[in-house]
Design a protein around this motif. Structure first.
Motif, PDB file in Angstrom:
ATOM      1  N   LYS A 127     -19.208  16.709  -6.239  1.00 17.61           N
ATOM      2  CA  LYS A 127     -17.773  16.706  -6.880  1.00 17.61           C
ATOM      3  C   LYS A 127     -17.079  15.488  -6.844  1.00 17.61           C
ATOM      4  O   LYS A 127     -16.753  14.854  -5.635  1.00 17.61           O
ATOM      5  N   LEU A 128     -16.264  14.992  -7.957  1.00 16.11           N
ATOM      6  CA  LEU A 128     -15.903  13.807  -8.045  1.00 16.11           C
ATOM      7  C   LEU A 128     -14.363  14.033  -8.721  1.00 16.11           C
ATOM      8  O   LEU A 128     -14.392  14.740  -9.711  1.00 16.11           O
ATOM      9  N   GLN A 129     -13.472  13.652  -7.955  1.00 18.99           N
ATOM     10  CA  GLN A 129     -12.044  13.771  -8.300  1.00 18.99           C
ATOM     11  C   GLN A 129     -11.308  12.633  -8.289  1.00 18.99           C
ATOM     12  O   GLN A 129     -11.523  11.945  -7.493  1.00 18.99           O
ATOM     13  N   ILE A 130     -10.958  12.032  -9.534  1.00 14.55           N
ATOM     14  CA  ILE A 130     -10.343  10.821  -9.920  1.00 14.55           C
ATOM     15  C   ILE A 130      -8.824  11.074  -9.562  1.00 14.55           C
ATOM     16  O   ILE A 130      -8.352  11.839 -10.283  1.00 14.55           O
ATOM     17  N   ILE A 131      -8.217  10.282  -8.685  1.00 17.93           N
ATOM     18  CA  ILE A 131      -6.789  10.535  -8.265  1.00 17.93           C
ATOM     19  C   ILE A 131      -6.085   9.329  -8.756  1.00 17.93           C
ATOM     20  O   ILE A 131      -6.570   8.281  -8.849  1.00 17.93           O
ATOM     21  N   GLY A 132      -4.924   9.628  -9.665  1.00 16.45           N
ATOM     22  CA  GLY A 132      -3.997   8.772 -10.385  1.00 16.45           C
ATOM     23  C   GLY A 132      -2.945   9.344 -10.804  1.00 16.45           C
ATOM     24  O   GLY A 132      -2.641  10.708 -10.435  1.00 16.45           O
TER      25      GLY A 132
END
Length: 143
Positions: A127-132
């Motif tokens: 699971k990859l969650q890119i936070i921005g």
């Protein structure tokens, strides 16, 4: 998710009006809803579905692979009806989550872990969650 009764049946679940309504809500909301969002959505047409039933059914759907859990940076549990491989863009300002599909990135991560195995560990999911922050979050979209 085209035919919800078929999806329930394929997952080995009994087809009930409650399960259909709950899965339809997750699919129709399309915004990675919380359990509370699902409850609010179904109460309009199914006021007799208990809150506990919604929570229990969402967990059953996760266990059966019909939906996935998405945890936000603020530890809020959300649900995703898209079970095909994808990642998430998470806006730390608005708590908005958008799906991010990138076959090249998926291939690169898969090849990396094929080549660099983790000793005594079998990967089940990544699971990859890119936070921005989404730019122009508050601006109206052009018509």
């Amino acid at each position: 998710m085209s035919n919800i009764p078929d999806k329930l049946s394929q997952a080995g679940l009994k087809i009930t009006p409650q399960r259909i309504a709950i899965l339809e809500a997750v699919v129709e909301l399309r915004n990675h809803p919380t359990a509370e969002n699902v409850i609010d959505f179904i109460k309009a047409n199914h006021p007799n579905i208990a809150t506990g039933t919604v929570y229990k059914t969402l967990e059953t759907f996760v266990e059966k692979g019909l939906i996935k859990k998405v945890k936000t940076d603020r530890d809020i549990m959300r649900y995703d009806a898209v079970i095909d491989p994808h990642y998430h863009l998470y806006c730390s300002k608005s708590d908005r989550i958008e799906d991010f599909v990138d076959p090249e990135l998926q291939k690169m991560i898969g090849e990396y872990f094929t080549k660099h195995k983790i000793p005594n560990f079998k990967i089940e999911d990544i699971k990859l969650q890119i936070i921005g922050q989404f730019l122009n979050e508050n601006k109206k979209k052009p018509l």
